[in-house]
Each structure stands twice: as structure tokens, then as C-alpha cells.
Scaffold this active site. Structure first.
Site, PDB file in Angstrom:
ATOM      1  N   SER A  30     -17.896  -2.709   1.741  1.00  0.00           N
ATOM      2  CA  SER A  30     -18.836  -2.503   0.528  1.00  0.00           C
ATOM      3  C   SER A  30     -18.331  -3.374  -0.636  1.00  0.00           C
ATOM      4  O   SER A  30     -17.845  -2.959  -1.591  1.00  0.00           O
ATOM      5  CB  SER A  30     -18.362  -1.062   0.249  1.00  0.00           C
ATOM      6  N   GLY A  34     -14.501  -7.599  -7.248  1.00  0.00           N
ATOM      7  CA  GLY A  34     -13.047  -7.758  -7.156  1.00  0.00           C
ATOM      8  C   GLY A  34     -12.813  -8.380  -5.902  1.00  0.00           C
ATOM      9  O   GLY A  34     -12.188  -9.513  -5.781  1.00  0.00           O
ATOM     10  N   HIS A  35     -13.674  -8.219  -4.631  1.00  0.00           N
ATOM     11  CA  HIS A  35     -13.489  -8.674  -3.372  1.00  0.00           C
ATOM     12  C   HIS A  35     -13.982 -10.194  -3.595  1.00  0.00           C
ATOM     13  O   HIS A  35     -13.141 -11.237  -3.077  1.00  0.00           O
ATOM     14  CB  HIS A  35     -14.217  -8.104  -2.270  1.00  0.00           C
ATOM     15  N   GLN A  59      -5.315   4.285   8.308  1.00  0.00           N
ATOM     16  CA  GLN A  59      -4.826   4.455   6.743  1.00  0.00           C
ATOM     17  C   GLN A  59      -5.105   5.436   5.975  1.00  0.00           C
ATOM     18  O   GLN A  59      -5.047   5.930   4.899  1.00  0.00           O
ATOM     19  CB  GLN A  59      -4.692   3.246   5.949  1.00  0.00           C
ATOM     20  N   ASP A 153      -4.376  -3.218  -5.965  1.00  0.00           N
ATOM     21  CA  ASP A 153      -3.498  -2.274  -5.049  1.00  0.00           C
ATOM     22  C   ASP A 153      -2.063  -2.743  -5.156  1.00  0.00           C
ATOM     23  O   ASP A 153      -1.436  -3.431  -4.155  1.00  0.00           O
ATOM     24  CB  ASP A 153      -4.198  -2.406  -3.848  1.00  0.00           C
ATOM     25  N   GLN A 156       0.025  -1.703  -2.302  1.00  0.00           N
ATOM     26  CA  GLN A 156       0.034  -2.336  -1.104  1.00  0.00           C
ATOM     27  C   GLN A 156       0.551  -3.819  -1.168  1.00  0.00           C
ATOM     28  O   GLN A 156       1.155  -4.281  -0.177  1.00  0.00           O
ATOM     29  CB  GLN A 156      -1.609  -2.486  -0.869  1.00  0.00           C
ATOM     30  N   VAL A 179      -9.991  -7.407 -11.345  1.00  0.00           N
ATOM     31  CA  VAL A 179     -11.339  -7.614 -11.863  1.00  0.00           C
ATOM     32  C   VAL A 179     -11.998  -6.284 -12.329  1.00  0.00           C
ATOM     33  O   VAL A 179     -11.828  -5.288 -11.844  1.00  0.00           O
ATOM     34  CB  VAL A 179     -12.398  -8.357 -11.011  1.00  0.00           C
ATOM     35  N   CYS A 187     -12.963  -2.635 -10.565  1.00  0.00           N
ATOM     36  CA  CYS A 187     -14.082  -2.495  -9.564  1.00  0.00           C
ATOM     37  C   CYS A 187     -13.575  -1.870  -8.520  1.00  0.00           C
ATOM     38  O   CYS A 187     -12.417  -2.317  -7.921  1.00  0.00           O
ATOM     39  CB  CYS A 187     -14.496  -3.973  -9.308  1.00  0.00           C
TER      40      CYS A 187
HETATM   41  P1  AMP Z   1     -10.267  -2.904  -0.288  1.00  0.00           P
HETATM   42  O1  AMP Z   1     -11.670  -3.321   0.303  1.00  0.00           O
HETATM   43  O2  AMP Z   1     -10.421  -1.715  -1.427  1.00  0.00           O
HETATM   44  O3  AMP Z   1      -9.458  -2.561   0.966  1.00  0.00           O
HETATM   45  O4  AMP Z   1      -9.916  -4.030  -0.769  1.00  0.00           O
HETATM   46  C1  AMP Z   1      -9.742  -5.272  -0.341  1.00  0.00           C
HETATM   47  C2  AMP Z   1      -8.882  -6.269  -1.292  1.00  0.00           C
HETATM   48  O5  AMP Z   1      -9.647  -6.591  -2.354  1.00  0.00           O
HETATM   49  C3  AMP Z   1      -7.415  -5.862  -1.450  1.00  0.00           C
HETATM   50  O6  AMP Z   1      -6.599  -6.703  -1.480  1.00  0.00           O
HETATM   51  C4  AMP Z   1      -7.472  -5.228  -2.773  1.00  0.00           C
HETATM   52  O7  AMP Z   1      -6.576  -5.241  -3.692  1.00  0.00           O
HETATM   53  C5  AMP Z   1      -8.613  -6.140  -3.491  1.00  0.00           C
HETATM   54  N1  AMP Z   1      -9.396  -5.611  -4.522  1.00  0.00           N
HETATM   55  C6  AMP Z   1     -10.006  -4.424  -4.630  1.00  0.00           C
HETATM   56  N2  AMP Z   1     -10.560  -4.013  -5.882  1.00  0.00           N
HETATM   57  C7  AMP Z   1     -10.262  -5.087  -6.561  1.00  0.00           C
HETATM   58  C8  AMP Z   1     -10.431  -5.594  -7.829  1.00  0.00           C
HETATM   59  N3  AMP Z   1     -11.102  -4.828  -8.802  1.00  0.00           N
HETATM   60  N4  AMP Z   1     -10.047  -6.683  -8.309  1.00  0.00           N
HETATM   61  C9  AMP Z   1      -9.226  -7.488  -7.597  1.00  0.00           C
HETATM   62  N5  AMP Z   1      -9.036  -7.243  -6.275  1.00  0.00           N
HETATM   63  C10 AMP Z   1      -9.443  -6.083  -5.800  1.00  0.00           C
END
Ligand code: AMP
Length: 542
Positions: A30, A34-35, A59, A153, A156, A179, A187
Site C-alpha cells: 500500500s 514515504g515508501h 508482527q 518507525d 523499529q 515524509v 504518510c
Molecule cells: P511499512 O510498509 O509501514 O512497514 O513501512 C515500510 C518502510 O517505510 C519502513 O521502514 C517505514 O519506516 C517506512 N515509512 C513508512 N512511512 C514512512 C514515512 N512517512 N516517511 C518515511 N518512511 C516511512
């Protein structure tokens, strides 16, 4: 781009890449801006980019949202394709040995107890054990030199950094800044759960953190003061159900009574049924955490077509033809990225001077260029310089020193340095939507740029412009002397073996002799708009 679902296919692909730099971006899909920021950074620094998409059952707690966590394979595929990802690894839980049906009978990675006493861990028992287990498994499968994680995170990130250190895994963990949306909301895939009203409420998390941050900036390092300031802000948003608000050390995650060096101010709260987390680093090196305006990726219209890439503009021409001023102004008008290649060479020069690297040691300079992480951000107007960071430290002002000016052409002439920086420029340019300027940018660096412009001006005109510039600095140099210097430089530039000065065969020549600067800009802007029109409506609404 390869979309792989099995460990065997992934292993086969990774084996083909032996000898090159592989980067991994682990996600749960999704994908959002940010990703994408992690993916872009990975592409900038690595030869191959693997994105994993895995909604990791290990998790999620029994009452958490694993089964309703947003999944959007079509959208993710389009975004990854447009972002230039090489491989997406999207296994199902069985493939990872993480089938919820088989329960917890498997090998687990336990993070240190000391990192599980604060923030999310007490509220999500078993969560970080599940994260650490799957991240280790992914690192083992992909064996990347670098892996990218978001500061969003923060717990993490701290746990993964310890995991890599304690288990001696040869992967560099690269933390990436959070971001945010324009109102500060970080985000997150879970933002999709929010109703319009909840979306408004959600921005309260950032406002609270920001109040705490401002309080610290104003000179009070005490946890008591910082947390009280953040709590006071939370009172304005009673709809937020606070789970925790804590000030901890960013590495050890232990509570801090006061910020001596660095602090992590972190929050978790429910907005309706949705749990959101966020944090700000309180660190003198961090700079202002104001949300950058986030450009949202256009929602993909179908699973097979990727969002259109915006064309590149490459501006070339002899010294003194006004390339950089024009490029900056055009980028600001068209809201494109201005890729300031000069700033990149200056950054390497500055670092070399700082570290005492001899400027005739090509090998050390090349190594420096290869290893330094450079981040660029366009100024918000045509007169504001490009902001630049080297390994996270902002050096925007430092690189404009007279000493750097004196040595930069020397460093830029080192073939290895050039090669490394051209590699970076190309990977930034691959995403499109940028204005690039500089020697041989259209012939060598971006031969595929959609719009190439070669600015010319007669020697007399350029000499006059230079004379005006010098006069403004209080120096009087005769016109004839300047003309001779320019002629000599043109000759040198067009005769040199590496990247001689010549227009690309498909470049549009603009003679700037009788044009004002804004007329030159208008011509390029018009050419770009015509190009967009020819490429069809999909590009116009970008
Ligand atoms: P997730 O899909 O939520 O597990 O996130 C995957 C990676 O994207 C993790 O390393 C998160 O920390 C990073 N991430 C998620 N949201 C953001 C964001 N807003 N800005 C920067 N990195 C993000």
C-alpha cells in the site's frame, strides 16, 4: 521489473547480481510517498533495488488489523514500475514460513529486552519479535549491502540497527527522514482508514510533537517541560486518544530526564479505530522538521499502466551563456527539480578539503565520491540555492566558500569522481521531471532527455555580461582581456578529449545575444509545454 513470489526465484535473481550493490526496501505495501522516498534513495545509492511487500502476520497481535490491513497490489506494481524498482518480492505467508495457521512454532529473533520497555513495545507484545524475525529473514535472502528504513518507525529502526550489529550482518542500515503531508501528518498506509473528519484530527499528532520540539528549541531541555508543552497542544484535539507520549534516547530507547545530546519525542494515539504513531528527533544536527510539501503520486488508473513520467530538460552551452541561472528559473516556473550538478562536485571538494585528502589523489577522491550520500533539494525560488546534505549533514553554505571555488574544477576533472557523480545524476534523472544543466549533460549524461537546449551567446556578449558581473563586485577588467579569456576557454572546452563542448544533434539552439534572461526562460518553458501537449493529455495533468 520482476514481480517475484517465491524464495527460489528471488535467490536466482540475486545470484545474477553478484559483484554489484544491492539495496533492499522492506515494506508492507500500500505504498505511499514515504515508501517512495526510501526507494528513490535506494536507487540513488545502489545498482539494484529490491522492494519487499509482505504484510507480516508474525508482527500483528491477535486483535490487530492483519486481515484488514490495506492491500493494493495493482497500485503498488504501478508505483514500483514507475520508480524504477528492479525486483518486487511479494511472497505469501507460507512461502516465508509465517502462516498464521501454523502458529508460533518456528525460529524467532528476540530483540534485546532493554529496547522493549518503552514506546510501542509494551502496547504491542510480540510485535518487534515478529518484525526482527522477518527482517532478518529478508536480509538473509537478499543479502543487500544496504537496507532502507524510515525514521517514522523509530523503535523499529533502533531494533534493526541493534540486530545488524549484534548478529554481525554485513548490511548498512540507512535511516530515512519521515515524509509528511502538508499539515504535518506523517504518510502512512493506515491513513487510508481515516474518514475526512478523522483525517483532520490526525494532524494533531504532529502539532503536539512540534510544540514539544519548539519548546526544546526555545532552550528547555527537560523532559518535564517538553512533554508538558506537547500535552498542552493535545488538549486542543480531545478526539485523539493518547496511548503514549514519551521522550527517550533514540538509540537505547531509555527514558530521558533531559535532552543532553539527542532525544526522540514519540507519540502513539488512536483516531477512531485507527492507531497512528509519529516522532520527532530533537537533535542539533537534525534541522527544522517542518513538513516538506509532499507531492503525491497520481493514483494509478490500472494495474498495467504506470503513472506517466515527466520529461527531462537538459540545458548545455559554453561557459557564460547563463545555463545555471536559466535552468534554476525554468525549474521554478515549471515546478521541476533543479539538479545542481555543480553543487555535487562542490560537496566532494569540500569534504576532501575537510578530511585532508590530497587533491591529486584520484583514488581517494573517487572513493570519497562513491561512498558519500548526497541529498539535494531545490530552493523554493529561482534565487534560493539548492540545499545539499552530505551523509545527513547540511553543507549548503559551506560549499560556497572561496577555497571550494578555487579547487572544484580540479576535483571535477578526476575521471573517477565524474563517473561516480554522473551515476548519481543519472539515477536522479531516471525519475524524470527535472531540469539538468552542465557541460555535456545532453550529449553524455542524459542523451535520452526529452528536451535538449543548447544556449549560445557570442564571445562579445559573454564578455560584456562577465564585465557587468565583475563591476558589481567592484572589479574593472578591460573587455578585450575578458574576450581573450573566453575564447581561450571555448577552445580548451571544445578540444578536450573527455566530453568536449558540442551540442547534441537533437538539441535546440537558442542564441541568447539579443534576448533578456526572462525571454530565454519563456522560450524554454514554451518548448516544454509544447512537448507535453505532443505527448498527450496524460502528461498535461501531471
Ligand atoms: P511499512 O510498509 O509501514 O512497514 O513501512 C515500510 C518502510 O517505510 C519502513 O521502514 C517505514 O519506516 C517506512 N515509512 C513508512 N512511512 C514512512 C514515512 N512517512 N516517511 C518515511 N518512511 C516511512
Amino acid at each position: 521489473m520482476h514481480w517475484l513470489r517465491t524464495v527460489a526465484a528471488l535467490r536466482e535473481q540475486v545470484a545474477d547480481w553478484r559483484g554489484s550493490t544491492v539495496g533492499l526496501v522492506p515494506t508492507m505495501g500500500s505504498l505511499h510517498e514515504g515508501h517512495l522516498s526510501l526507494i528513490r534513495r535506494c536507487r540513488q545509492e545502489c545498482d539494484h533495488t529490491v522492494v519487499s511487500i509482505f504484510v507480516n502476520p508474525l508482527q500483528f497481535g491477535p486483535n490487530e488489523d492483519w486481515d484488514r490491513y490495506p492491500r493494493d497490489e495493482e497500485g503498488d506494481r504501478a508505483l514500483c514500475e514507475a520508480a524504477g524498482v528492479d525486483v518486487v518480492f511479494a511472497p505469501d505467508p507460507q512461502e516465508m514460513g509465517a502462516d498464521p495457521a501454523t502458529g508460533s512454532d518456528r525460529t524467532w529473533v528476540m530483540p534485546p529486552e532493554s529496547l522493549l520497555q518503552t514506546l510501542c513495545a509494551p502496547h504491542r507484545p510480540g510485535h518487534f519479535r515478529g518484525v526482527a524475525t522477518i527482517v532478518l529473514q529478508l536480509l538473509n535472502l537478499v543479502q543487500p549491502q544496504r537496507a532502507y528504513f524510515g525514521q517514522k518507525d523509530a523503535q523499529q529502526l533502533a531494533i534493526i540497527q541493534r540486530l545488524v550489529r549484534d548478529l554481525q550482518i554485513p548490511t548498512t542500515i540507512v535511516p530515512c527522514p519521515t515524509v509528511r503531508e502538508a499539515d504535518g501528518l506523517a504518510c502512512s498506509s493506515r491513513n487510508r482508514y481515516l474518514s475526512a473528519a478523522e483525517r483532520q484530527v490526525a494532524a494533531g499528532l504532529y502539532r503536539a510533537l512540534r510544540r514539544g520540539y519548539d519548546h526544546w528549541q526555545a532552550g528547555d531541555p527537560s523532559a518535564e517541560g517538553i512533554l508538558a508543552a506537547a500535552r498542552a497542544e493535545l488538549e486542543h484535539t480531545p478526539e485523539l486518544q493518547l496511548q503514549y507520549l514519551e521522550l527517550v534516547d533514540p538509540q537505547t530507547l531509555q527514558p530521558l530526564p533531559r535532552v543532553e545530546d539527542k532525544g526522540l519525542l514519540a507519540i502513539a494515539a488512536y483516531v477512531g479505530q485507527t492507531r497512528l504513531i509519529d516522532n520527532l528527533l530533537l537533535s542539533p544536527e537534525q534541522g527544522d522538521p517542518s513538513p516538506e510539501r509532499v507531492q503525491h503520486a497520481a493514483p494509478p488508473s490500472s494495474g498495467t499502466t504506470s503513472p506517466p513520467r515527466r520529461p527531462l530538460i537538459a540545458i548545455d552551452g559554453p561557459a557564460g551563456a547563463g545555463k545555471s541561472t536559466v535552468a534554476r528559473a525554468v525549474a521554478a516556473q515549471l515546478q521541476l527539480l533543479y539538479l545542481d550538478t555543480g553543487a555535487m562536485y562542490r560537496a566532494i571538494t569540500w569534504l576532501a578539503l575537510q578530511r585532508g585528502i590530497p587533491l591529486d589523489d584520484a583514488e581517494q577522491l573517487t572513493q570519497l565520491a562513491a561512498q558519500t550520500q548526497l541529498t539535494l533539494q531545490s530552493g523554493t525560488s529561482s534565487t534560493e540555492p539548492t540545499r545539499i546534505w552530505a551523509d545527513g549533514e547540511e553543507i549548503t553554505q559551506a560549499i560556497r566558500s572561496p577555497e571550494v571555488t578555487r579547487w572544484v574544477s580540479h576535483v571535477a576533472a578526476v575521471p573517477g569522481v565524474r563517473q561516480e557523480l554522473v551515476k548519481r545524476q543519472r539515477s536522479i534523472g531516471r525519475d524524470g521531471g527535472a531540469v539538468l544543466e552542465g557541460r555535456d549533460i545532453g550529449t553524455h549524461v542524459f542523451p535520452d532527455a526529452e528536451l535538449k537546449v543548447f544556449l549560445t551567446a557570442s564571445v562579445g556578449e559573454r564578455a560584456q555580461r562577465r564585465q557587468h558581473q565583475l563591476q558589481a563586485q567592484g572589479q574593472m577588467v578591460p573587455l578585450e582581456e575578458l574576450k581573450a579569456q573566453i575564447e581561450q576557454r571555448d577552445r580548451r572546452d571544445s578540444e578536450r578529449l573527455i566530453s568536449p563542448l558540442r551540442p547534441a544533434p537533437d538539441a535546440i539552439l537558442i542564441d541568447t545575444d539579443h534576448l533578456s534572461q526572462s525571454e530565454v526562460e519563456d522560450k524554454i518553458v514554451t518548448l516544454y509545454r509544447q512537448l507535453l501537449e505532443r505527448s498527450g493529455p496524460a502528461r498535461l495533468d501531471q
